[in-house]
Design a protein around this motif. Structure first.
Motif, short mmCIF file in Angstrom:
data_model
loop_
_atom_site.label_atom_id
_atom_site.label_comp_id
_atom_site.label_asym_id
_atom_site.label_seq_id
_atom_site.Cartn_x
_atom_site.Cartn_y
_atom_site.Cartn_z
N ARG A 128 -15.35 -4.73 0.70
CA ARG A 128 -16.36 -4.08 -0.08
C ARG A 128 -16.88 -4.95 -1.27
NH1 ARG A 128 -13.89 1.95 -1.11
NH2 ARG A 128 -12.00 0.85 -0.79
N ARG A 161 -3.58 0.52 4.16
CA ARG A 161 -2.84 0.45 3.06
C ARG A 161 -1.48 1.38 3.18
NH1 ARG A 161 -3.31 4.57 -0.83
NH2 ARG A 161 -2.77 4.23 -2.82
N ASP A 200 -1.82 0.61 -7.04
CA ASP A 200 -2.91 -0.47 -5.95
C ASP A 200 -2.66 -1.48 -7.07
OD1 ASP A 200 -3.42 1.33 -4.12
OD2 ASP A 200 -5.15 1.95 -5.41
N ARG A 220 -5.52 -2.27 -9.57
CA ARG A 220 -6.01 -1.47 -10.80
C ARG A 220 -5.04 -1.91 -11.93
NH1 ARG A 220 -7.55 4.08 -9.12
NH2 ARG A 220 -7.50 4.05 -6.89
N SER A 233 -8.71 11.24 -7.13
CA SER A 233 -7.43 10.98 -7.39
C SER A 233 -7.44 9.40 -7.44
CB SER A 233 -6.67 11.06 -5.99
OG SER A 233 -5.45 10.90 -5.85
N GLU A 234 -6.66 9.02 -8.50
CA GLU A 234 -6.42 7.77 -9.06
C GLU A 234 -4.99 7.19 -8.79
OE1 GLU A 234 -9.21 6.10 -9.86
OE2 GLU A 234 -10.49 7.73 -10.29
N MET A 235 -4.68 5.96 -9.11
CA MET A 235 -3.32 5.67 -9.14
C MET A 235 -2.88 5.29 -10.67
SD MET A 235 -1.64 4.94 -6.18
CE MET A 235 -1.89 5.97 -4.89
N GLN A 257 0.74 6.85 -8.82
CA GLN A 257 1.39 8.02 -8.35
C GLN A 257 2.82 7.76 -8.13
OE1 GLN A 257 -0.54 8.58 -4.45
NE2 GLN A 257 -2.33 9.48 -5.44
N GLY A 287 -5.67 7.76 6.64
CA GLY A 287 -5.17 8.33 5.49
C GLY A 287 -5.37 7.68 4.49
N THR A 288 -5.85 8.18 3.21
CA THR A 288 -5.83 7.39 1.99
C THR A 288 -5.33 7.95 0.67
OG1 THR A 288 -8.23 8.76 1.48
CG2 THR A 288 -8.24 6.73 2.65
N GLU A 289 -4.33 9.07 1.00
CA GLU A 289 -3.94 9.75 0.07
C GLU A 289 -2.31 10.10 0.07
OE1 GLU A 289 -5.12 10.95 -3.02
OE2 GLU A 289 -3.04 10.61 -3.18
N LYS A 294 -10.31 1.67 -9.55
CA LYS A 294 -10.08 0.46 -8.53
C LYS A 294 -10.97 -0.60 -8.59
CE LYS A 294 -9.94 1.70 -4.44
NZ LYS A 294 -9.46 2.27 -2.85
O1 LIG Z 1 -8.11 6.40 -3.60
C1 LIG Z 1 -6.73 6.44 -3.82
C2 LIG Z 1 -6.08 7.44 -4.11
O2 LIG Z 1 -6.31 8.59 -3.33
C3 LIG Z 1 -5.84 5.21 -3.47
O3 LIG Z 1 -5.80 4.60 -4.46
C4 LIG Z 1 -6.47 4.09 -2.62
O4 LIG Z 1 -7.04 3.13 -3.57
C5 LIG Z 1 -7.17 4.40 -1.50
O5 LIG Z 1 -7.55 3.04 -0.79
P1 LIG Z 1 -8.27 3.30 0.59
O6 LIG Z 1 -9.69 4.15 0.06
O7 LIG Z 1 -8.57 1.91 0.84
O8 LIG Z 1 -7.46 3.78 1.41
#
Ligand SMILES: O=C(CO)[C@H](O)[C@H](O)COP(=O)(O)O
Ligand SMILES: Nc1ccn([C@@H]2O[C@H](COP(=O)(O)OP(=O)(O)OP(=O)(O)O)[C@@H](O)[C@H]2O)c(=O)n1
Length: 278
Positions: free
Chosen positions: A44, A111, A141, A144, A196-198, A200, A222-224, A248
């Motif tokens: 991106r 990730r 991450d 961040r 949701s950030e980091m 965690q 998955g992203t979480e 991020k």
């Molecule tokens: O958003 C997030 C938390 O939920 C994660 O920090 C992460 O950055 C997600 O990355 P990606 O979208 O590339 O999987």
């Protein structure tokens, strides 16, 4: 303010994560490690260099993030997941900026896979490893850079109590769900949802068990991480309000934003120069 490492290039950074006397450390009996996924390609951002290696004020972005973590004395080990092709780049950064307590593992194609590889390196059954299994692991991450010790302490402490914890922020925009024809299916009530950030943090045994059980679909799409702890270990994460600086770095403009925050930390941007630019 700490000076930067002797002879290191780049600004004599105040470093994110250090302000004033700092928060109290967790009980010394709590063994904490961190896993930093840094194996992405930064699509991106649209530049050839993965964003974690992009320079902000002459210094790679990931170096600021590492500095923020390694200044926290109660984080014992920091495991960074990096692609094989960037392993030497990362080793050079560690040497040049004198990063400490950092171990490298090979990143995965997603990730979640990169994080899993980092967790595996901390498992107790690793032969010849100098790492030891922590009670709590922080996942953060690499992109961040502005995480404060106070926030790391809050998620680590909450993870010890609840099994999992993560930083959240209020939503800026409303989240909507489109249908297949590109029209609105439904919209979520903004006030009832959070971003949701980091960072965690997790009890190591919880998140490692979750990754060991999770499906290929989860690992691929998955992203979480908090969701994995819920789905596979039935652990409901404690949500901790974070600061806006936890965002991020994702797009090119974010590099300029990061630069201006770092300049602000150095006192390179005076209030009058901000006001005159408005
Ligand atoms: O958003 C997030 C938390 O939920 C994660 O920090 C992460 O950055 C997600 O990355 P990606 O979208 O590339 O999987
Ligand atoms: N296979 C991957 C993909 C991502 N990450 C890391 O996960 C963090 C958050 O992911 P994201 O912001 O999505 O990074 P990229 O995947 O690099 O960015 P993009 O989605 O724009 O390609 C980053 O530190 C990134 O390096 C990783 O370790 N391994």
């Amino acid at each position: 303010m700490d000076p930067g490492p002797a002879g290191a290039a780049g600004p004599a950074e105040p470093g994110p994560g250090v302000r004033g006397a700092g928060p109290a450390a967790p009980a010394s009996s709590l063994a904490v490690a961190a896993v930093l996924p840094a194996g992405g390609s930064g699509e991106r951002m649209g530049v050839p260099t993965p964003k974690q290696f992009c320079r902000v004020l002459e210094r790679p972005l990931i170096s600021y993030t590492l500095q923020a973590l390694e200044r926290v004395c109660w984080i014992k080990d920091i495991v960074v997941s990096v692609t094989r092709e960037n392993m030497e780049v990362m080793k050079d950064i560690i040497q040049k900026y004198q990063h400490e307590r950092v171990s490298l593992v090979e990143a995965g194609v997603t990730r979640h896979r990169s994080i899993f590889n980092g967790l595996k390196a901390l498992a107790e059954d690793q032969p010849d490893s100098k790492l030891s299994k922590p009670e709590v692991v922080i996942i953060h991450d690499a992109v961040r850079p502005f995480v404060e010790e106070d926030m790391l302490l809050k998620v680590a402490t909450a993870a010890k109590e609840h099994g999992a914890a993560g930083a959240i922020r209020p939503l800026v925009s409303t989240v909507i769900s489109p249908s297949a024809d590109g029209c609105l299916d439904h919209s979520l009530e903004r006030a009832r949802h959070r971003a949701s950030e980091m960072p965690q943090a997790f009890l190591y045994d919880v998140i490692y068990a979750a990754y060991q059980q999770c499906s290929d679909y989860d690992l691929e799409f998955g992203t979480e991480c908090l969701q994995l702890a819920l789905k596979y270990c039935h652990v409901k994460a404690k949500l901790v309000e974070g600061s806006p600086d936890l965002w991020k770095v994702t797009y090119k403009r974010d590099l300029y934003a990061a630069e201006s925050i770092i300049k602000g930390m150095f006192g390179l941007v005076t209030l009058s120069s901000c006001v005159s630019e408005m």
